[in-house]
Write an enzyme that holds these catalytic residues in place. Structure first.
Site, PDB file in Angstrom:
ATOM      1  N   ASP A   1    -103.513  34.306 -26.473  1.00 29.94           N
ATOM      2  CA  ASP A   1    -104.164  33.003 -26.373  1.00 29.94           C
ATOM      3  C   ASP A   1    -105.640  33.051 -26.747  1.00 29.94           C
ATOM      4  O   ASP A   1    -106.261  32.023 -26.984  1.00 29.94           O
ATOM      5  CB  ASP A   1    -104.117  32.518 -24.915  1.00 29.94           C
ATOM      6  CG  ASP A   1    -102.873  31.719 -24.604  1.00 29.94           C
ATOM      7  OD1 ASP A   1    -102.284  31.163 -25.542  1.00 29.94           O
ATOM      8  OD2 ASP A   1    -102.513  31.656 -23.423  1.00 29.94           O
TER       9      ASP A   1
HETATM   10  C1  GLC Z   1    -101.226  34.537 -20.426  1.00 32.13           C
HETATM   11  C2  GLC Z   1    -100.498  33.336 -20.961  1.00 32.13           C
HETATM   12  C3  GLC Z   1     -99.569  33.729 -22.081  1.00 32.13           C
HETATM   13  C4  GLC Z   1    -100.301  34.516 -23.112  1.00 32.13           C
HETATM   14  C5  GLC Z   1    -101.045  35.680 -22.502  1.00 32.13           C
HETATM   15  C6  GLC Z   1    -101.916  36.396 -23.494  1.00 32.13           C
HETATM   16  O1  GLC Z   1    -100.338  35.384 -19.789  1.00 32.13           O
HETATM   17  O2  GLC Z   1     -99.780  32.710 -19.951  1.00 32.13           O
HETATM   18  O3  GLC Z   1     -98.994  32.590 -22.659  1.00 32.13           O
HETATM   19  O4  GLC Z   1     -99.382  34.951 -24.068  1.00 32.13           O
HETATM   20  O5  GLC Z   1    -101.861  35.223 -21.464  1.00 32.13           O
HETATM   21  O6  GLC Z   1    -102.998  35.656 -23.895  1.00 32.13           O
HETATM   22  C1  GLC Z   2    -104.311  32.960 -21.097  1.00 32.32           C
HETATM   23  C2  GLC Z   2    -105.223  34.105 -21.134  1.00 32.32           C
HETATM   24  C3  GLC Z   2    -106.562  33.775 -20.588  1.00 32.32           C
HETATM   25  C4  GLC Z   2    -107.102  32.534 -21.253  1.00 32.32           C
HETATM   26  C5  GLC Z   2    -106.102  31.421 -21.101  1.00 32.32           C
HETATM   27  C6  GLC Z   2    -106.557  30.178 -21.771  1.00 32.32           C
HETATM   28  O1  GLC Z   2    -103.946  32.727 -19.800  1.00 32.32           O
HETATM   29  O2  GLC Z   2    -104.700  35.177 -20.387  1.00 32.32           O
HETATM   30  O3  GLC Z   2    -107.423  34.845 -20.761  1.00 32.32           O
HETATM   31  O4  GLC Z   2    -108.309  32.182 -20.707  1.00 32.32           O
HETATM   32  O5  GLC Z   2    -104.884  31.807 -21.640  1.00 32.32           O
HETATM   33  O6  GLC Z   2    -105.607  29.166 -21.650  1.00 32.32           O
END
Ligand code: GLC
Ligand code: GLC
Length: 814
Positions: free
Chosen positions: A487
């Protein structure tokens, strides 16, 4: 040090010290009514949706930690002394404190001044209520006069509003009290048809519903004025902060034990029957009263608890294993499966780290969660798949999240995360492999919940795949969009403004930045979709998917390979990420994990080379980090990733979710020792002894463990709600133990450590129970199988054709 121990026989973790490094929680409820509960009775409850139907209030990130809960106080009415048997909120020094977190229940209690008290908290199956079953025992040799108080602070339903909109909230609160039951009915007079209720099995010596009356001015939950005085005031809340509090007086002879039950429930009335009498403003209680009466009867409470136990016996009984490694056994047999239920139910919405306000159910997350859940309750997995698909957009793209209550896509985070659609293929494929229920593909499912737009689910899968074909970049790799699995890799968001969302802001045209990770995912989903198409007799289409998958694999070889490992991405300038040519972020886990998981480079040595590089550069004793070197400063062109200090989260933290991709990759290379070694490094049970470093619960996975660049290397955060649960379950069960579901049946193909003499397992699959014994005769991974004594070719067990319900499988590894 350890803060408790595993009681595997009872499927419990027993916490023996209340001040754990962080609150160690459990989940109550597994269908529609849910709660989280910490080891000191902190937490809150909600119906279906942690944001829109919050029943009780919680104070996040409070001082002291973990405040707001299902609090019980005992008061010695002779001495006036009072305390909480769960330690919080009064925090007295207690004798024999314990919290037993089990499957859908927690029992918290202790002894204080000769009075033992334990409360068992649970949500009965098929009910929208929670039971607090309190047992009080007098161990003194004199009689004891004890007042017990139970209290809950109500939330005014919308948890976001509840925490912010005080100019309104302080006026809307309303309650009713009838026959000793407290009804919380804020906003019931207008558009809500639902209310909460709080009841007690004994005649009450008093109640309170106004928080200030209960606590007293400028007091907190650790010292309520009424508890101190020994008498509740029968207050009725008008506005301000409605609560529920009951007082029961007990006279206990020496050695005597008494049980009380407090029940907190949620009820919805048909909107035409809200009031009784109809033109009044009084809640119609006719429909809820039988439920209240049922659970105030201790016999029914006991039955409900037995039913809950049976429920979990059945769920966990679907797969049980006995290996030489205790940590593997207890995670697979108990806790990891249990955590998969929590992630299935909650996605990433409500935990100690997820406020329940911020996020609904994620499209990508919920699809992946199915991998660890589908074998337990396939019917619910089916429903989830159809719900998710119904939020898909006509382009094949997806809203990133949807609200569980409304089942509508939620535009808060928007869409355009270009990996999202492929996870639907992964989820549906897992469902088909488990159930063989091909009818799901013909289910009509709308796009964007638009009536009239229904198409068979299969059409959704086609659009998912084509979505990427329509969005290829300059090298022929998939365009990344807002981000891919990571993300925080926001290659089309160049943000200079503090607080601006990296996920919603897009200020580049998105036509350049490409993701090698999505390419690997697409190779994989193309293979899965091709297999599904062939099974449906759509051979030309299957050929197309196989062809596209192979074409993308060729593109990865040409433009996604860095010489020793897979590249991660190209940014908006066309520059490489995850390359030896980069100053920082030379190598990433995601593309190397997923490409090898997908089987790319198994034949030509690239997979082996990539995973060797991962082992050398990314693996640490606490798990495998996301990338190296960590980003030491903020790089605007790569989005949120470098906003984190080095070693945390996506910036070189140990993101446990992606570690299993490497484990699976290692099994594909035949490396059982290394795969299991990686598995053990992040296995929470195996980390129990380092509780002061790890800090999170030793019975569930955390999203992240701080990486080697972080000052707190080895410290876990964000436990419970993480894709780690499903992926680790899937990696250990299906790839290391190798008991794998396929479209054609159960495959047995273990890649286990060389020093394991074997293992046994039981698996219920498509109505048949497979008793599996694996013996090691040599150090390799080739397997010779006999089924009920008869040798078979290959590793897929043919389903019995003669109606047998039990099959014995013996496998010899050499
Ligand atoms: C969090 C989010 C997931 C994403 C991951 C890596 O676990 O829920 O959707 O793939 O972060 O950013
Ligand atoms: C996922 C990631 C986090 C980020 C978030 C944003 O959960 O793990 O680091 O801030 O996405 O939506």
């Amino acid at each position: 040090m350890k803060y408790g121990y595993f009681d595997d026989l009872h499927r419990e973790y027993v916490i023996t010290q209340p001040d754990t490094p962080l609150p160690w929680i459990n989940y109550l409820g597994c269908q529609a009514y849910f709660g989280i509960i910490s080891n000191t009775a902190g937490g809150y409850s909600f119906y279906r949706d942690a944001r829109l139907r919050r029943i009780s209030r919680y104070r996040y990130n409070n001082v002291p930690m973990d405040f707001g809960g299902r609090y019980i106080y005992l008061r010695d009415d002779d001495s006036g002394e009072f305390w909480s048997p769960s330690w919080q909120p009064t925090r007295h020094e207690l004798k024999d404190y314990s919290c037993r977190h089990g499957m859908g229940y927690s029992v918290i209690g202790s002894t204080y001044s000769g009075i033992e008290a334990h409360t068992r908290y649970f949500v009965p199956i098929d009910e929208n209520l929670e039971i607090w079953q309190l047992t009080v025992t007098n161990h003194r040799d004199t009689k004891a006069s004890i007042s017990s108080f139970a209290s809950i602070e109500f939330c005014l339903w919308d948890a976001q509003d509840d925490a912010t909109n005080f100019q309104r909230n302080f006026n809307t609160g309303q309650v009713e009290v009838e026959d000793g039951v407290i009804y919380h009915k804020t906003e019931y007079r207008e558009r809500r048809d639902h209310f909460a209720w709080f009841a007690c099995s004994e005649p009450a010596a008093g109640f309170d519903t106004q928080r200030e009356a209960f606590l007293g001015k400028y007091r907190s939950w650790d010292k309520p004025a009424t508890v101190e005085a020994g008498q509740l005031t029968n207050s009725i809340a008008h506005g301000w902060q409605p609560i529920g509090a009951h007082q029961v007086k007990l006279e206990l002879a020496p050695g005597e034990s008494r049980q009380l039950v407090f029940v907190l429930g949620y009820h919805e009335n048909p909107s035409a029957q809200k009031f009784d009498p109809p033109h009044s403003q009084t809640i119609n209680k006719k429909l809820v009263k039988p439920t209240i009466a049922r659970y105030l009867d201790l016999n029914n409470v006991e039955d409900a608890f037995q039913k809950l136990q049976q429920h979990w016996n059945n769920l966990l009984g679907v797969f049980q294993v006995n290996t030489p490694d205790v940590h593997t056994n207890r995670m697979v047999n108990i806790w990891n499966a249990y955590q998969c239920m929590a992630t299935f139910n909650m996605s990433r919405s409500a935990s100690l780290y997820e406020s329940g306000i911020g996020r609904g159910l994620g499209f990508r997350d919920s699809n992946q969660d199915l991998l660890g859940f589908v074998h337990m309750v396939p019917t619910r997995a089916r429903e989830r798949i159809l719900d998710l698909a119904a939020t898909q957009l006509p382009t094949g793209g997806a809203y990133h999240q949807y609200q569980p209550l409304t089942k509508r896509g939620n535009n808060d985070i928007g869409g355009g995360f270009n990996d999202d659609p492929h996870w639907l293929i992964v989820g549906v494929s897992a469902y088909l492999k488990e159930t063989g229920d091909w009818s799901i593909l013909d289910e009509p499912v709308p796009y964007d919940n638009e009536p009239g737009s229904e198409q068979p689910l299969y059409d959704h899968l086609q659009r998912s795949f084509n979505y990427t074909l329509d969005r290829l970049g300059p090298h022929g790799l998939p365009l990344i969009g807002r981000a891919d699995w990571n993300d925080c890799l926001n290659l089309n968001c160049f943000s200079e403004t503090p607080g601006q969302s990296f996920q919603i802001t897009t200020n580049k045209d998105g036509k350049v930045a490409e993701s090698v990770f999505i390419a690997g995912l697409m190779v994989y989903s193309g293979q899965e979709l091709a297999a599904i198409a062939s099974r449906r007799g759509l051979h030309a289409e299957a050929e197309k998917y196989r062809g596209e998958s192979a074409r993308m694999e060729a593109v990865i070889r040409e433009h996604g390979w860095d010489g020793e490992w897979f590249l991660r991405a190209y940014d908006d300038f066309g520059n490489k990420l995850g390359s030896k040519d980069c100053d920082e972020g030379k190598i990433f886990i995601e593309s190397n994990g997923f490409c090898t998981l997908a089987g790319i480079g198994l034949e030509d040595g690239r997979a082996a080379s990539a995973l060797a590089a991962v082992g050398e550069r990314l693996a640490t004793r606490h798990g495998i980090v996301v990338q190296q070197p960590a980003y030491s400063k903020y790089y605007m062109q790569w989005g949120e990733i470098s906003s984190y200090p080095p070693g945390y989260k996506e910036n070189a933290g140990i993101f446990c979710h992606v570690n299993p991709w490497v484990m699976i990759g290692e099994t594909r290379l035949g490396h059982g020792d290394l795969a299991h070694d990686y598995y053990s490094r992040i296995n929470p049970s195996a980390r129990e002894e380092i509780g002061d470093l790890h800090r999170c619960e030793p019975y569930v996975y955390a999203q992240m463990i701080a990486g080697k660049d972080a000052p707190s290397f080895g410290e876990a955060k964000n436990s419970w709600l993480t894709g780690t649960a499903a992926w680790n379950y899937y990696a250990i069960v299906q790839w290391i133990l190798g008991i794998r579901t396929t479209l054609d049946g159960l495959q047995i193909s273990p890649v286990i450590p060389t020093n394991w003499p074997g293992f046994t397992a039981t698996r219920s699959y498509r109505g048949v129970t497979y008793q599996i014994t694996i013996d090691r005769a040599g150090p390799g991974n080739s397997i010779a199988l006999t089924i009920d004594g008869l040798t078979i070719e290959g590793s897929v067990v043919p389903p019995p054709t003669d109606g047998r319900k039990e099959v014995t499988v013996k496998g010899v590894l050499s």
